[in-house]
Scaffold this active site. Structure first.
Site, PDB file in Angstrom:
ATOM      1  N   LYS A 147     -29.581  23.435 -16.537  1.00 28.52           N
ATOM      2  CA  LYS A 147     -30.813  23.732 -15.789  1.00 28.52           C
ATOM      3  C   LYS A 147     -31.302  22.565 -14.935  1.00 28.52           C
ATOM      4  CE  LYS A 147     -33.499  23.367 -20.043  1.00 28.52           C
ATOM      5  NZ  LYS A 147     -32.298  23.292 -20.909  1.00 28.52           N
ATOM      6  N   THR A 148     -31.049  21.340 -15.395  1.00 26.14           N
ATOM      7  CA  THR A 148     -31.502  20.206 -14.566  1.00 26.14           C
ATOM      8  C   THR A 148     -30.724  20.173 -13.258  1.00 26.14           C
ATOM      9  OG1 THR A 148     -32.109  18.922 -16.498  1.00 26.14           O
ATOM     10  CG2 THR A 148     -31.759  17.692 -14.487  1.00 26.14           C
ATOM     11  N   GLU A 192     -37.839  23.263 -13.761  1.00 24.61           N
ATOM     12  CA  GLU A 192     -36.901  23.490 -14.861  1.00 24.61           C
ATOM     13  C   GLU A 192     -37.737  23.931 -16.058  1.00 24.61           C
ATOM     14  OE1 GLU A 192     -34.572  20.019 -15.683  1.00 24.61           O
ATOM     15  OE2 GLU A 192     -34.322  20.587 -17.776  1.00 24.61           O
TER      16      GLU A 192
END
Ligand code: EPU
Length: 784
Positions: A147-148, A192
């Site tokens: 996700k980052t 995020e």
């Protein structure tokens, strides 16, 4: 204004009222984005908290923060105006209008206690981020892995697409500048979403991008169902499109039937489909189709198939936001990695060092697959497990996650604010990997020693990976810095020379104790030795020369700087000329004795009994059978501290019993010894005498020869014997039963044990006989 504070009791399985409300945080959005206040952040050094601090500063608040650690992030924020405290003090709450806390902060934190008792507005990090997002068109990127990177990619593509997005991601992103950014001009806010603590349900985004869902954070969630419930709630609160990874079964099940769901992936049925993926060293190219129609070819400059997947999600969402495909492609081509996501720390033809944040078995597998595809000769991996709870819950999966690595070194668990779980350590994972059938795994409990274990196993052609969400990257950084020096040293000694990092000196001392040499270097020629001396001088690196290590006690912390072992090549040469024998510094004294025998030269037989080299023998004026080295020396050749060579005759040299000051700073290259003509039979008798003396009076064990110089009044061995100290011990270091001046290593003795035994002997000799014993062995290096 009145704010409704957080519900501290919120758990995954019992969402608080506030979490369930349609508008969960009345007034907070306004409070944070249109007003100016004093806000205190508890646990401000965390990656998420520091991002929030950055946003709040940009929004014009007076921001303070407390944390028990400082990081480069807190330092950067201080420059922007953060008032930072290295302690959590109740008074910080008093001075603030609102307090935000990280999930890592315990309930008994003094700031939380006081804030709660006096009814101070108190919010979780995610609540604050969600409230800020509420004032923009929110995009949440969520999932267990990637996700980052994906949120950074999304923010980058929107930025390049001219949409002036704000962003909030979980790591420092070089291409974006910082981990969080508030842009008043743009409509979008890319964040995020963190699923780890249930706060994903705080978000009410316009669009959501779901990457993958699987069992994780089992310290917080009872099971997968509880995890999915949190994702489902966030999706229920999403007003626009849900972009989802159709290749991930859990994600597809959860998202597939939703209104305005758009799928992406490699499957045939994906709305946005990737195909013909070609992985290259540090990137990939692939074809993108939308609902069966070809959009074009994409190129990525971040490695791995998992990133192709992440990019497909970004392409899908950016396309849905009407950014033209060409523009998306151009920005993706430019995208560079987030920190700690396959981040290259060092690259040369011989070595590649890469750091990655992977800490879940699935991520580890993906990262190793990517690393392997790069095609270096071996894959050497170091891993720091993250959290005791994850180590326990997923240990079986960890066992099979390292199949692609040739060598694996595991260190102990990074607790991340968790208390230890009895029986759960890094070894738990080592055992699972071994059980799984991997033969290349070892354990190093001390994180600080990890870079040494890995550095010492390096071979040209290795790709080294550090994996984990804790602080293991620091070990790779140390290794990378030392590798830069090691490579320069290698360039000096050339193909024929040898350079090793962190070589254990216990392998190079006859006592078999001693920590590592930071740089172990074996030059083969006088000229390369001279160059090494000059290099060390210029780089302010300490330089220490070692021969056979027979008279050496290296402390357990090893030797910092370069340890030169003149060995092979020029240093192994031995020439006989008339009555003289010239031998290189690396030649064993014993070899000199036998070369003399072959040439029918007498007088050098005593050298048979010395385990050291010519260099070592000169350095300490070694002796046996009543003779000392310099009694046979006619001249020596040495290099000075500038690397210049000199030859000096015996009469120019100042020599003492077991001491030769010239070589305390300079470096021996060779020595010429003088013998006298003798009958072979005569020589053999003296050689046998020496052997016999050794056999009958000295131990056949790991030792450093005689430990003490003989005092004028009595031989040290005799003294120790008379004091009744033979066979006394500290740990595995013991005074020999055979000879009182020998300390033997009975097993894995440490230098600390040997040193303690030496001190014990010295103090008894002082007390009982008034004799000050002086060590003959050279004691070097640093304590552990
Ligand atoms: N002795 C005892 N008890 C002992 C050891 C020795 O009573 O436990 C007595 C011996 O019987 C002898 C005297 O002490 O009467 C001297 O002992 P030794 O002949 O073994 O010689 P040393 O002085 O202890 C020297 C060198 C050795 C070398 C031998 C043999 C020194 C400090 N040591 O030992 O060198 O091998 O002579 O030539 O000068 C070294 O330098 O590392 C080393 C081992």
């Amino acid at each position: 204004m009145k704010l409704i504070s957080e519900a501290i009791t919120a758990r995954a399985d019992s969402p608080s009222k506030e979490f369930r409300r349609r508008d969960p945080l009345p007034g907070l959005s306004r409070f944070l984005t249109t007003e100016r206040h004093r806000i205190h952040l508890v646990g401000v050094a965390g990656s998420g908290m520091s991002g929030l601090a950055g946003l709040l500063i940009e929004l014009g608040h007076a921001v303070s923060g407390s944390d028990k650690v400082t990081t480069t992030e807190t330092e950067r924020l201080q420059r922007l105006g953060l008032r930072f405290h290295e302690q959590h003090l109740a008074e910080h709450a008093d001075a603030a209008d609102l307090v935000v806390f990280s999930s890592a902060i315990k309930d008994d934190n003094p700031i939380l206690l006081i804030a709660r008792s006096c009814g101070k507005p108190l919010f979780r990090r995610a609540e604050a981020v969600a409230a800020i997002m509420q004032t923009k068109r929110g995009i949440v990127i969520a999932g267990m892995h990637g996700k980052t990177t994906t949120s950074a990619m999304m923010a980058h593509v929107l930025r390049e697409g001219g949409l002036h997005p704000s962003h909030y991601v979980g790591a420092e992103i070089p291409i974006l500048g910082t981990n969080a950014y508030w842009n008043p001009r743009g409509e979008y806010f890319v964040a995020e979403g963190d699923e780890s603590d249930g706060t994903l349900r705080c978000f009410h985004p316009e669009h959501a991008l779901i990457l993958n869902i699987e069992e994780e954070h089992l310290d917080f969630y009872p099971d997968l169902t509880a995890i999915e419930k949190v994702f489902a709630q966030m999706l229920d609160q999403t007003s626009g499109s849900v972009l989802y990874n159709v290749d991930d079964p859990n994600t597809a099940r959860l998202c597939g039937k939703r209104k305005r769901a758009v799928s992406y992936g490699f499957s045939e049925q994906a709305d946005y489909r990737g195909a013909d993926v070609k992985l290259r060293n540090f990137g990939s190219s692939f074809l993108v189709c939308r609902r069966g129609k070809k959009l074009g070819e994409a190129t990525l400059n971040v490695p791995g198939e998992h990133n192709v997947h992440n990019a497909l999600g970004v392409i899908a969402l950016a396309s849905e936001l009407s950014i033209p495909f060409d523009k998306i492609m151009a920005s993706l081509r430019k995208f560079e990695h987030a920190r700690r996501r396959f981040e290259i720390k060092y690259a040369s033809d011989r070595f590649l060092l890469v750091d990655d944040y992977a800490h879940h078995p699935t991520e580890i597998r993906a990262t190793l697959r990517t690393a392997k595809s790069i095609g270096r000769r071996r894959l050497v991996t170091m891993f720091q497990p993250h959290r005791f709870s994850r180590t326990k819950a997923l240990c079986r999966e960890f066992g099979s996650a390292f199949d692609d690595a040739d060598r694996v070194v595991i260190t102990d668990v990074y607790p991340a604010s968790e208390p230890p779980i009895p029986g759960i350590t890094g070894r738990t994972i080592v055992d699972e990997i071994v059980r799984h059938g991997h033969h290349g795994v070892t354990y190093q409990a001390r994180l600080q020693s990890l870079h040494r274990d890995v550095g010492n196993m390096l071979e040209a052609g290795d790709l080294v990976l550090s994996l984990g969400a804790g602080n293991i990257h620091e070990q790779l950084e140390i290794l990378a810095a030392d590798l830069v020096v090691a490579e320069k040293l290698k360039a000096i000694v050339g193909e024929e020379g040898e350079v090793r990092l962190y070589e254990p000196l216990s392998n190079h001392t006859t006592l078999r104790v001693g920590g590592p040499a930071q740089f172990w270097v074996e030059p083969r020629t006088e000229q390369t030795f001279a160059e090494l001396i000059r290099f060390c001088r210029d780089e302010h690196l300490p330089l220490f020369a070692i021969g056979r290590g027979s008279n050496l006690l290296v402390r357990d912390g090893g030797i910092r700087g370069v340890v030169v072992h003149p060995h092979g090549g020029d240093f192994e040469k031995i020439e006989v000329d008339g009555f003289e024998i010239t031998a290189g510094a690396g030649v064993k004294l014993r070899q000199v004795a036998y070369a003399a025998r072959t040439a029918n030269l007498g007088g050098l037989e005593w050298m048979e009994g010395i385990p050291g080299t010519v260099g070592g023998g000169l350095r300490m004026n070694a002796g046996a059978m009543g003779t000392q080295t310099f009694e046979n020396v006619t001249r020596i050749r040495f290099l000075d501290v500038e690397g210049n060579s000199h030859v000096k005759n015996r009469d120019e040299l100042e020599v003492f019993y077991r001491r030769f000051p010239l070589l305390e700073k300079n470096f021996a290259i060779s020595a010429t010894f003088k013998g006298h003509p003798a009958e072979r039979a005569e020589i053999d008798i003296r050689l046998r005498e020496s052997q016999e003396k050794r056999r009958t009076t000295q131990p056949v064990a790991k030792s450093a020869g005689c430990i003490f110089k003989n005092p004028a009044t009595i031989p040290a061995g005799k003294l120790v014997d008379e004091l009744g100290l033979k066979n006394s011990r500290v740990g595995n270091a013991r005074v020999s039963r055979v000879h009182g001046n020998f300390i033997v290593n009975d097993g894995d003795a440490t230098a600390a044990e040997v040193l303690e035994l030496i001190d014990d002997i010295k103090s008894v000799a002082r007390k009982k006989r008034g004799i000050e014993l002086e060590t003959e062995v050279e004691i070097v290096g640093e304590p552990e």
